[in-house]
Scaffold this active site. Sequence first.
Site, PDB file in Angstrom:
ATOM      1  N   GLY A  40       7.726  58.644 -26.653  1.00 15.80           N
ATOM      2  CA  GLY A  40       6.897  58.828 -27.851  1.00 15.80           C
ATOM      3  C   GLY A  40       5.532  59.357 -27.452  1.00 15.80           C
ATOM      4  N   HIS A  50      -3.519  43.371 -20.641  1.00 15.83           N
ATOM      5  CA  HIS A  50      -3.324  44.210 -21.839  1.00 15.83           C
ATOM      6  C   HIS A  50      -4.542  45.120 -22.068  1.00 15.83           C
ATOM      7  CE1 HIS A  50      -0.781  44.343 -25.748  1.00 15.83           C
ATOM      8  NE2 HIS A  50      -1.380  45.511 -25.555  1.00 15.83           N
TER       9      HIS A  50
HETATM   10  P1  NAP Z   1       5.710  55.948 -30.526  1.00 12.58           P
HETATM   11  O1  NAP Z   1       4.955  57.230 -30.490  1.00 12.58           O
HETATM   12  O2  NAP Z   1       6.281  55.467 -31.811  1.00 12.58           O
HETATM   13  O3  NAP Z   1       6.878  56.068 -29.450  1.00 12.58           O
HETATM   14  C1  NAP Z   1       7.792  55.079 -29.235  1.00 12.58           C
HETATM   15  C2  NAP Z   1       8.994  55.704 -28.582  1.00 12.58           C
HETATM   16  O4  NAP Z   1       9.910  54.671 -28.211  1.00 12.58           O
HETATM   17  C3  NAP Z   1       9.733  56.658 -29.500  1.00 12.58           C
HETATM   18  O5  NAP Z   1       9.924  57.852 -28.788  1.00 12.58           O
HETATM   19  C4  NAP Z   1      11.045  55.965 -29.757  1.00 12.58           C
HETATM   20  O6  NAP Z   1      12.114  56.873 -29.814  1.00 12.58           O
HETATM   21  C5  NAP Z   1      11.198  55.135 -28.514  1.00 12.58           C
HETATM   22  N1  NAP Z   1      12.158  54.051 -28.681  1.00 12.58           N
HETATM   23  C6  NAP Z   1      12.419  53.278 -29.753  1.00 12.58           C
HETATM   24  N2  NAP Z   1      13.444  52.449 -29.492  1.00 12.58           N
HETATM   25  C7  NAP Z   1      13.844  52.733 -28.236  1.00 12.58           C
HETATM   26  C8  NAP Z   1      14.847  52.238 -27.391  1.00 12.58           C
HETATM   27  N3  NAP Z   1      15.691  51.287 -27.825  1.00 12.58           N
HETATM   28  N4  NAP Z   1      14.979  52.742 -26.151  1.00 12.58           N
HETATM   29  C9  NAP Z   1      14.156  53.715 -25.725  1.00 12.58           C
HETATM   30  N5  NAP Z   1      13.184  54.244 -26.480  1.00 12.58           N
HETATM   31  C10 NAP Z   1      13.026  53.754 -27.710  1.00 12.58           C
HETATM   32  O7  NAP Z   1       4.833  54.758 -29.989  1.00 12.58           O
HETATM   33  P2  NAP Z   1       3.700  54.786 -28.857  1.00 12.58           P
HETATM   34  O8  NAP Z   1       2.382  54.918 -29.511  1.00 12.58           O
HETATM   35  O9  NAP Z   1       4.079  55.714 -27.777  1.00 12.58           O
HETATM   36  O10 NAP Z   1       3.774  53.258 -28.372  1.00 12.58           O
HETATM   37  C11 NAP Z   1       4.950  52.710 -27.817  1.00 12.58           C
HETATM   38  C12 NAP Z   1       4.770  51.222 -27.665  1.00 12.58           C
HETATM   39  O11 NAP Z   1       3.778  50.967 -26.670  1.00 12.58           O
HETATM   40  C13 NAP Z   1       4.226  50.509 -28.918  1.00 12.58           C
HETATM   41  O12 NAP Z   1       5.248  50.177 -29.835  1.00 12.58           O
HETATM   42  C14 NAP Z   1       3.578  49.281 -28.339  1.00 12.58           C
HETATM   43  O13 NAP Z   1       4.513  48.232 -28.220  1.00 12.58           O
HETATM   44  C15 NAP Z   1       3.158  49.743 -26.948  1.00 12.58           C
HETATM   45  N6  NAP Z   1       1.713  49.949 -26.836  1.00 12.58           N
HETATM   46  C16 NAP Z   1       1.044  49.257 -25.882  1.00 12.58           C
HETATM   47  C17 NAP Z   1      -0.316  49.434 -25.718  1.00 12.58           C
HETATM   48  C18 NAP Z   1      -1.064  48.713 -24.641  1.00 12.58           C
HETATM   49  O14 NAP Z   1      -2.265  48.536 -24.768  1.00 12.58           O
HETATM   50  N7  NAP Z   1      -0.396  48.324 -23.564  1.00 12.58           N
HETATM   51  C19 NAP Z   1      -1.013  50.302 -26.581  1.00 12.58           C
HETATM   52  C20 NAP Z   1      -0.299  50.997 -27.533  1.00 12.58           C
HETATM   53  C21 NAP Z   1       1.066  50.807 -27.665  1.00 12.58           C
HETATM   54  P3  NAP Z   1      12.943  57.094 -31.168  1.00 12.58           P
HETATM   55  O15 NAP Z   1      12.021  57.878 -32.045  1.00 12.58           O
HETATM   56  O16 NAP Z   1      14.126  57.839 -30.712  1.00 12.58           O
HETATM   57  O17 NAP Z   1      13.241  55.722 -31.702  1.00 12.58           O
END
Ligand code: NAP
Length: 328
Positions: free
Chosen positions: A159, A289
């Site tokens: 993503g 985090h």
């Molecule tokens: P995003 O743009 O919505 O991307 C999430 C990606 O994960 C999408 O490409 C989605 O693909 C994929 N995904 C969903 N289910 C999956 C699975 N079962 N196996 C593999 N891939 C899967 O979100 P993002 O902004 O990149 O953030 C991702 C996650 O990072 C967030 O949900 C959050 O939990 C975490 N995060 C952490 C921090 C931190 O401070 N550490 C900050 C921001 C976010 P599909 O479209 O094909 O479902």
Amino acid sequence: MSLKKVLIVNKTFPKAGLDLLKNKVETTVLPYLDYQPEMLPEIKKNLAGSHALIWNTKHRLNKELLDLAGPQLEAITTMASGVDHIDVAEVAKRGIPLGNTPDCLNNAVADITVGLMIAAARGFKPGIQEVERGEWKYGVQWKLSRHINGTTVGIVGLGGIGQAVVRRLKGFDVGKFVYSGRTDKPEAKALGVERVPIDQLLKESDYVLLCCPLTQETKHLINRETLKLMKDTSVIVNIGRGDIIDHEALYDALKEGRIFAAGLDVTSPEPISKDHPLVSLPNCLIIPHLGSATADTRDAMAKLSSQNILQAFEGKPMAYPNIVPSIL
Ligand code: NAP
């Protein structure tokens, strides 16, 4: 005409977000932090009558809390990309728009991801510990670690953050990029990333980067069985959510040298106890985090939260409507 009421549940909401709301809504900011025991009871006491919630806390927004808020509730936003702390199905059932704040945090979190890759693979934690203990023993066989060039990097979840990680790693002479996910990502071709099944990703990758949301499907995606698929030289990095990894299984794999190292920005629970077994391992590097924790990123996230609410109040689609369907 009286202004609509917006409840902001954690006191650390940045001024940049508050400024956008000024004179447009009536804002209440609760004076609590996530880890204060009185926070949840105080949130419960203050929910009634809110027209919108800025849910900048890890506490779960569930049916009980939505009921306490009342039927006038018309908009909810997180100040995060993940929505695993929201009962999304319950919110959807009530027809309440739900927003989040992705994209603006991609660069900050991708920086942390690459930082953790290098720090875990090159043994920063045991190196620092040995310097601090006065145990610096230089030798050509001392503290040998893993590099990045020529390796296979596997991204679970291509993503916004996953793609920003790939863009950063373009300068590292990576041998091959692969990703796993539920759908094909149109951006993958231009980035040179091939979609493979998760088992293949785990078998082939030297670096496994967890950049996906926590959902029913990804809870304990990394467990005793899937860890067995990974190379004993591999490094795992988790910036997604702690519960994507079974921590007991990870401890055993790291302790027994079945994988090389781990770099974790997220754990379960948070904060992780200093007495947790993972904290004791030299090859498990944990940071608290920090992914999106840069001043500019947090300001941008706060602004997006406020915009989500203001747009919903105007009857417009939110700037970032949440679109992740299958959450815990
Ligand atoms: P995003 O743009 O919505 O991307 C999430 C990606 O994960 C999408 O490409 C989605 O693909 C994929 N995904 C969903 N289910 C999956 C699975 N079962 N196996 C593999 N891939 C899967 O979100 P993002 O902004 O990149 O953030 C991702 C996650 O990072 C967030 O949900 C959050 O939990 C975490 N995060 C952490 C921090 C931190 O401070 N550490 C900050 C921001 C976010 P599909 O479209 O094909 O479902």
